[in-house]
Structure formats: structure tokens, C-alpha cells
Design an enzyme around this catalytic site. Structure first.
Site, PDB file in Angstrom:
ATOM      1  CG  ASP A   1      -1.410  -9.108  -3.163  1.00 14.14           C
ATOM      2  OD1 ASP A   1      -0.856  -9.168  -2.053  1.00 14.14           O
ATOM      3  OD2 ASP A   1      -1.869  -8.064  -3.648  1.00 14.14           O
TER       4      ASP A   1
ATOM      5  CG  ASP B   1      -1.676  -7.524   2.525  1.00 12.52           C
ATOM      6  OD1 ASP B   1      -1.830  -6.468   1.885  1.00 12.52           O
ATOM      7  OD2 ASP B   1      -2.340  -7.816   3.543  1.00 12.52           O
TER       8      ASP B   1
ATOM      9  CD  GLU C   1       0.536  -3.241   1.972  1.00 13.62           C
ATOM     10  OE1 GLU C   1      -0.244  -2.288   1.818  1.00 13.62           O
ATOM     11  OE2 GLU C   1       0.161  -4.354   2.367  1.00 13.62           O
TER      12      GLU C   1
ATOM     13  CG  HIS D   1      -5.159  -2.202  -4.056  1.00 10.18           C
ATOM     14  ND1 HIS D   1      -3.777  -2.277  -4.027  1.00 10.18           N
ATOM     15  CD2 HIS D   1      -5.585  -2.815  -2.928  1.00 10.18           C
ATOM     16  CE1 HIS D   1      -3.405  -2.912  -2.925  1.00 10.18           C
ATOM     17  NE2 HIS D   1      -4.479  -3.252  -2.242  1.00 10.18           N
ATOM     18  CG  ASP D   2      -5.076  -0.303  -0.221  1.00 11.19           C
ATOM     19  OD1 ASP D   2      -6.242  -0.695  -0.399  1.00 11.19           O
ATOM     20  OD2 ASP D   2      -4.180  -1.030   0.256  1.00 11.19           O
TER      21      ASP D   2
END
Length: 569
Positions: free
Chosen positions: A102, A204, A259, A333-334
Site C-alpha cells: 500500500d 491510496d 483507489e 478495511h474502511d
């Protein structure tokens, strides 16, 4: 680093997302670590995973769970050492798997050396690494943009008398991509990891790196002072992606996923069409907002099933026609767990988990499995805000009460929406703390771990785990799942999502009943004539003991879901 595959080897792959803090703890600290992941590589290999996406393990003050990076080329001691990382990379390679890191380069932590330099003075050589503006003519913030975590998107620096931009947490300072030196640093840090044998990057909020250089006020057409139209898929973003592709992605043959925050289909086609030389694939989040009334995350409503189906279908067809490539996911994870959000996480938990998996893995794109999804992990049962850890949840809990909600009403909303829902520890076995840690876990372990855990499911051929393993294997075996054309078949049925993937003399048919009710589904005449009567159907995946035959009219039990392959005679 050589890959034994073709250029787009990742199209047949499945990615497994590891949230390291909650995956496996080997030290008793109560937080997961890199050695914990090394210990579980055989488990991931057994599942059929090709690519492991490791979320940030860099040095960080952890104000946003590691997405606030203070040093891009050092491992946070909480997670281990660089020697641990090197061993992880070697062990992943030894199993013919790939490691995806990431990378967070829209912003850095204000504790990063660059920012510490930048705030020394207005003429410091690092000043231009970030976005600084004078106060507005009447004093105060340079414009009315709002941070994504609430409050203004600008922080005042007393010493130099200017504001710096923070689209996220106030300790996450946005980097200035207009400065070639910043882009040089990004290439350098990515090269550092690529040289260590990393096979790819998850980038990200990468579509926010190019800002409108006039930094205008937002007139509030989206919502007051939102600002996002001035930096989302911004003026130079495709130019920057092409530069990264030319300088690092291509030379190292990396798999990349962007993302994409609040993006558009048109932009995602540009990001991921191979002719454009930008990224391998993109995440978009439109389908995960179908339970937000008027786009408001912190209000509750039942999700809009028709909207979910039409968004998934629109992106399937659009990306296919534009030669783009989707990253497929229901969980990360969000997000709260999809199982609790879209289906039934109690009585029909196992059927529901398999239904979501079958529905997703039949689509075109590269599927992502978020840790725990493959064992049908639901949202935890929260007893109070004090059990929660996420900074966003605590902020919003306070704000909702300031807006007049009672503590109970505020907590009900947080319980459904909190990012902590997906961040509780992985459930490995039925020993204390589910085998995650011998210490005190940093966040609570779901109490259902004696029933729901990896060990139990490995030995049960009908488990959710084995269903995922089967679906992951099907993508490697059937080319039609990679390049078959998507056709939606359910015509707005209130309970059923049905579609086919068609290529030459073959069709894959997926039918899923997203309701607790028994329901009847009928295929359109034309499809029935062309395919259902064309040849025998082979069941590739199903989630009930009794499987109805694939006829023009089908009776479906609650949360029944099937995938068939038809070969024309």
C-alpha cells in the site's frame, strides 16, 4: 523481477487484503505483526491466493492507522523489522505468490522529515513539497474546502503565517505533485520497494493528487464547501499516472490498483485501459453507497438493491466496452462487513457469505478478499462506543450528539457504519482470543469465535472457506470468467440478481436470491432459447444441498446462489 506469466497475469489472480494490526500477533503485544503474516502464508497459499496486499507497515504516528506515513522506507517497530519484511518477501516469492504494498502519496504525516523541514521557513528547499497558501484577504482559511474527516481542509502554521492543505486528518499534509522534486521522491521510494522484490502497489486515494491550482471556493453544488470537484480526477492526474507507469510500473512489470475516491466510469477507463499506460485496475466505491440516504454516510436506510445491481452492471459493461479493468470487492478495511450489510448474518450466515462470493467472483475483474471474508465474518456485536477505536467513529459520535441526536441514536448509527466493523481480529481457532494473540487484543475479538473460525472451516468441506477456495480456482481454469461479456438477466427482479458471461460457444450463468424469502425467477424467452436449451449445464458453484435444475423458471430458496457453465453442442 521476472514473472512466469504474461503481461496481464493478474487478470486470473485473486488478491487477499491483510490488515496487519488485526491479522496475527506473534509477540503478545495485542497487535498483529509481519511475522504473523509469514506464519500464515501456507494458509493463504492453500486458499489459492496469488497476490497479498499488505496494508501500511511504515513508520507512522498511527493517527490514521498507518495511512499517515512518517518514513516511506522504514518498517514501524510495532510490526517488526526490515529483516522480517525481507523474509516475508522471500517466503511469498518461494510460494509463487506476489506481494502488493500500500503506497500513500497523496499526503504524508506532518511528522515526515520533508514536512518538518518545510515548516522551518517559507524559503526552505522542502517548502514546495506541500501546498501552502496565505490566509484569505480578511484572514482565515484560504478557501472553504472541507476535510474528508470533518472540519476545514486547511491547518494554520503560526511560525510561517501560512495554511497547509490537509484533505484528510489534520496531521496528513497533502503533497504538492506540481513540484517535479515530489514526483522524483515518489519514483525513488517505489523503486526502493520494487528492488526488494515487491510485485505491485495499491495506490491510496491516488486520483486526488492533482489539484485545481486556482484553489477556488466551492459554491456548494454538491454540498457546502465540499471542494472535491476541484481535486478529484484533477487536471494533471492522467499525466502523472503515465509518468509513474513509464518510470516504475512498466520497467518492473508491476501490478497496480488505484483507489479512486468519488471517481467516474470515464476516468476509470482511462486509468486502466492498457493503451493508456497508466494502472492495471481501479477500485470505485459507488456500489458501497447504496445505503447512504442522499449520499450521507452517517444516516441509516435499508440498502437499495436495484441500485446495487444497476451500478455493478453499469461498471461491468462500461469497463468492458472501454477496455478498462475492475478491482472487484464488497469488503475492505474502511467498510462494514458486506455480510451484515447486504444479506443475513445470523440464521442464513453461511448461505449469505457464499452468495456474496459467487455473485462477485462471476463478474469481470480481479477479485479482492478482505481478511475474514473467506470464513463469513459478520460485523461484531458492539456493546458501546468505548469498545471502538476508530478516530472517525469517535469524532462522528460526538458530532451527531451536537446535532441533537441522543447517545443511543448516535451509537446505533456508529454501530452500523464504523470502520471498526472490519478491523476486529482474525478468528483463527477456538482458543482464547481466537488464536490471534496471547496478550490483550488492541480491539475486541468477536465473541462468536468458538463457532466461526478458520480451523473449524478447514475441516468442513461445506464451509464458506471451501466455497471461496473453489471460486478462486475456477478463475484459473475457465477463461470465460476472465473475458466473457457481461449481460444482466434479472430485469429489475425485486429479490434476484442474475447475469451471464458469454464467449463464443460458452456461457456462465449466475443467479442469486438476495432475500430471506423463497422466490421464483424466470429467464427471458430469448435467453432461454439461445442458451438454456443449447446444452447441458454444469454446476460450478452452489450454496444449497438441493440444487434446482437450470430451467426457464426456477424456484429459489432463501439466499440461494448458483453458478453454471453451459457449452453449446
Amino acid at each position: 523481477m521476472e514473472h512466469s506469466h504474461t503481461a496481464d497475469w493478474w487478470k486470473k489472480s485473486t488478491v487477499y487484503q491483510v490488515y496487519p494490526k488485526s491479522f496475527k500477533d506473534t509477540t503478545g503485544s495485542g497487535e498483529g505483526d509481519i511475522r504473523g503474516l509469514i506464519e500464515k502464508l501456507d494458509y493463504l497459499q492453500g486458499l489459492g491466493i496469488d497476490i497479498i496486499w499488505l496494508q501500511p507497515v511504515y513508520v507512522s504516528p498511527q493517527n490514521d492507522n498507518g495511512y499517515d506515513v512518517a518514513d516511506y522506507c522504514e518498517i514501524n517497530p510495532e510490526y517488526g523489522t526490515m529483516a522480517d519484511f525481507d523474509e516475508l518477501a522471500a517466503e511469498v516469492r518461494r510460494r509463487n505468490m506476489h506481494l502488493m504494498l500500500d503506497i500513500v502519496v497523496n499526503h504524508s504525516s506532518t511528522e515526515h522529515r520533508w514536512f518538518q523541514e518545510a515548516k522551518q521557513s517559507r524559503n526552505n528547499p522542502y517548502r514546495d513539497y506541500y501546498i501552502w497558501k496565505d490566509p484569505a484577504p480578511g484572514g482565515g482559511v484560504p478557501n472553504n474546502w472541507q476535510s474528508k474527516f470533518g472540519g476545514p481542509a486547511w491547518q494554520y502554521d503560526e511560525a510561517t503565517g501560512q495554511y497547509f492543505l490537509t484533505l484528510f486528518d489534520k496531521t496528513q499534509a497533502d503533497l504538492n505533485w506540481e513540484n517535479p522534486a515530489v514526483r522524483e521522491e515518489v519514483v525513488k521510494l517505489m523503486t526502493f520497494w520494487a528492488e526488494k522484490g515487491v510485485s505491485g502497489f495499491r495506490l491510496d486515494v491516488i486520483n486526488l493528487i492533482s489539484k485545481d491550482q486556482n484553489f477556488p471556493d466551492d459554491d456548494g453544488s454538491a454540498r457546502p464547501g465540499d471542494g472535491r470537484k476541484f481535486y478529484t480526477d484533477g487536471p494533471r492526474v492522467h499525466e502523472y499516472m503515465k509518468e509513474l507507469n513509464r518510470r516504475i510500473f512498466k520497467p518492473y512489470n508491476l501490478v497496480t490498483v488505484g483507489e479512486m475516491s468519488s471517481t467516474s466510469l470515464e476516468n476509470c477507463i482511462l486509468y486502466s485501459n492498457p493503451e493508456q499506460n497508466e494502472l492495471s485496475m481501479t477500485f470505485n466505491f459507488h456500489h458501497l453507497k447504496v445505503d447512504y440516504p442522499n449520499g450521507q454516510k452517517w444516516e441509516l436506510m435499508p440498502y437499495d438493491f436495484e441500485q446495487l445491481k444497476s451500478l455493478l452492471s453499469r461498471w461491468q459493461t462500461g469497463m468492458q466496452e472501454g477496455c478498462g479493468w475492475n478491482a472487484l470487492f464488497f469488503n475492505n478495511h474502511d467498510q462494514p462487513r458486506a455480510l451484515s450489510r447486504f444479506t443475513d448474518d445470523s440464521e442464513y450466515r453461511v448461505e449469505s457469505a457464499k452468495l456474496l462470493a459467487t455473485t462477485l467472483h462471476g463478474l469481470q475483474g480481479t477479485p479482492y478478499v478482505f481478511q475474514g471474508e473467506e470464513i463469513g465474518l459478520p460485523n461484531p456485536k458492539w456493546n458501546g462506543i468505548e469498545e471502538m477505536r476508530d478516530v472517525e467513529s469517535h469524532n462522528i459520535y460526538r458530532i451527531l450528539q451536537e446535532q441533537g441526536k441522543s447517545p443511543e441514536e448516535a451509537f446505533n448509527i456508529i454501530r452500523e457504519r464504523s470502520r471498526d466493523n472490519s478491523r476486529t481480529p482474525m478468528l483463527w481457532d477456538s482458543t482464547p482470543n481466537a488464536g490471534f494473540t496471547s496478550g490483550t487484543p488492541w480491539i475486541k475479538v468477536d465473541e462468536r469465535y468458538p463457532e466461526i473460525n478458520v480451523e473449524r472451516q478447514l475441516h468442513d468441506p461445506d464451509s464458506v472457506y471451501h466455497h471461496y477456495k473453489k471460486l478462486i480456482g475456477l478463475r484459473k481454469k475457465h477463461q470465460i470468467l476472465i473475458d466473457g461479456t457481461f449481460v444482466r438477466l434479472d430485469e429489475a427482479h425485486p429479490q434476484v440478481f442474475a447475469y451471464s458471461r458469454v464467449k463464443g460457444q460458452e456461457a456462465v450463468v449466475v443467479v442469486s436470491n438476495f432475500s430471506k424469502e423463497q422466490t421464483v425467477f424466470q429467464f427471458a424467452d430469448a435467453f432461454a432459447e439461445e442458451w438454456l436449451e443449447a446444452g447441458p449445464a454444469e454446476l460450478l458453484a452452489g450454496n444449497t444441498k438441493q440444487v434446482p435444475p437450470l430451467w426457464k423458471e426456477m424456484a429459489l430458496s432463501p439466499f440461494a446462489s448458483y453458478m453454471w457453465l453451459i457449452r453449446r453442442k
